[in-house]
Scaffold this active site. Structure first.
Site, PDB file in Angstrom:
ATOM      1  N   TYR A  65       0.860  -1.186   0.000  1.00 21.34           N
ATOM      2  CA  TYR A  65       0.000   0.000   0.000  1.00 21.34           C
ATOM      3  C   TYR A  65       0.899   1.240   0.000  1.00 21.34           C
ATOM      4  O   TYR A  65       1.427   1.634   1.034  1.00 21.34           O
ATOM      5  CB  TYR A  65      -0.886   0.036   1.248  1.00 21.34           C
ATOM      6  N   PHE A 212     -13.915  -3.804   0.059  1.00 21.24           N
ATOM      7  CA  PHE A 212     -14.888  -3.157  -0.819  1.00 21.24           C
ATOM      8  C   PHE A 212     -16.324  -3.342  -0.301  1.00 21.24           C
ATOM      9  O   PHE A 212     -17.266  -3.466  -1.074  1.00 21.24           O
ATOM     10  CB  PHE A 212     -14.774  -3.649  -2.258  1.00 21.24           C
ATOM     11  N   LEU A 214     -17.983  -1.112   0.977  1.00 20.62           N
ATOM     12  CA  LEU A 214     -18.673   0.138   0.663  1.00 20.62           C
ATOM     13  C   LEU A 214     -18.643   0.428  -0.832  1.00 20.62           C
ATOM     14  O   LEU A 214     -18.630   1.576  -1.267  1.00 20.62           O
ATOM     15  CB  LEU A 214     -18.043   1.300   1.443  1.00 20.62           C
ATOM     16  N   GLY A 215     -18.637  -0.616  -1.644  1.00 17.37           N
ATOM     17  CA  GLY A 215     -18.504  -0.428  -3.079  1.00 17.37           C
ATOM     18  C   GLY A 215     -17.028  -0.418  -3.432  1.00 17.37           C
ATOM     19  O   GLY A 215     -16.263  -1.239  -2.965  1.00 17.37           O
ATOM     20  N   GLY A 216     -16.599   0.538  -4.205  1.00 20.33           N
ATOM     21  CA  GLY A 216     -15.188   0.607  -4.588  1.00 20.33           C
ATOM     22  C   GLY A 216     -14.891  -0.297  -5.763  1.00 20.33           C
ATOM     23  O   GLY A 216     -15.631  -1.238  -6.058  1.00 20.33           O
ATOM     24  N   LEU A 221     -23.107   1.911  -4.210  1.00 19.29           N
ATOM     25  CA  LEU A 221     -24.138   1.708  -3.194  1.00 19.29           C
ATOM     26  C   LEU A 221     -25.424   2.448  -3.562  1.00 19.29           C
ATOM     27  O   LEU A 221     -26.264   2.701  -2.699  1.00 19.29           O
ATOM     28  CB  LEU A 221     -23.636   2.182  -1.829  1.00 19.29           C
TER      29      LEU A 221
END
Length: 285
Positions: A65, A212, A214-216, A221
């Site tokens: 990351y 994910f 929350l979507g992504g 959503l």
């Protein structure tokens, strides 16, 4: 599916020995969005500190990351080291990302020791609480690589092992090699391909840690059912999505990631949102 009302400010015992809160914090966005420009490390460090203050004591990170020269592990160490009592850190190894940010392959078994040592060094730790083997999909080789991590666990460099981006058969293969404490796969209220795997983990007492949620990555959503439940509670669809996961199984641990203090506060408030059976039925329709 578990019944309502549901207490979401709870914890679970990961691997039988490590207590983690059911809402943690994902560090992927701290350096900057994937493939984007780096963020201010100082501002991201403030988000990491606030996450711990709010009770997100389980932090999910990885040495891969990074954005430019800004790395999630470096931010966490500068913000939080020495780590407070109760803070646990999970990391992932397996993918190989070059300095330009491109994914260029998967680490061989012999390279995983170097990857684990990199995470230890960057985070300022002697032992990693949880290390996932992140695999490249259903056809990816797992056995020898997971066995290499199991050796590092036996040496005392890792407390618990997990697998990420896996199928049910891959999870079974890993469990035949060494105990699996957690699975990290893509999963959410509108992205339920892994329903059966969630049930497998729940029955086995294995933490299921969605990414994910929350979507992504192209997910969304935008859904009338989510909007209706959110309006009922004066909440946001993101908060309802997080609360749905907590209600879906007592073994789900949510790790929403953000580099925004406002979004962090919103995400953590979702832990206080207890959905009813009526809500869950509507969202399952």
């Amino acid at each position: 599916m578990s019944s309502a009302p549901r207490g979401t400010r709870s914890a679970l015992s990961l691997g039988g020995t490590l207590e983690v809160p059911r809402v943690g914090f994902g560090a992927m966005q701290l350096p900057g969005r994937w493939g984007g420009a780096p963020r201010s490390a100082d501002e991201s460090a403030a988000v990491a500190r606030r996450a711990v203050e709010l009770g997100a004591l389980h932090i999910d990170t990885a040495a891969f990351y990074f954005a430019g020269g800004v790395r999630a592990n470096d931010i966490l160490r500068s913000a939080l080291h020495p780590y407070a009592d109760g803070v646990s850190i999970a990391t992932k190894v397996g993918p190989v990302r070059n300095p330009e940010g491109e994914m260029v392959g998967e680490a061989e078994p012999g390279q995983l020791r170097t990857a684990v040592q990199q995470n230890l060094r960057e985070l300022g730790l002697d032992v990693l609480d949880l290390v996932y083997l992140r695999v490249g999909g259903a056809g990816a080789q797992l056995g020898d690589r997971f066995a290499a991590l199991a050796e590092l666990r036996d040496e005392g460099l890792i407390r618990h092992l997990g697998v990420s981006n896996v199928t049910g058969p891959q999870l079974a293969e890993a469990r035949a090699i060494a105990p699996v404490a957690a699975v990290q796969n893509r999963y959410g209220v509108l992205d339920r391909e892994d329903d059966a795997l969630v049930d497998t983990c729940t029955a086995a007492g294995i933490a299921f840690v969605p990414f994910f949620a929350l979507g992504g990555a192209g997910g969304s959503l935008a859904d009338d059912r989510l909007a209706k439940v959110a309006e009922r509670y004066g909440a946001t669809p993101h908060q309802v999505a997080l609360a749905w996961g907590l209600a879906r199984s007592p073994w789900i641990v949510q790790i929403p990631g953000t580099a925004s203090l406002a979004h962090l506060e919103e995400n953590m408030a979702a832990a206080d949102l207890a959905l009813t059976d009526e809500d869950m039925a509507l969202l399952a329709a």
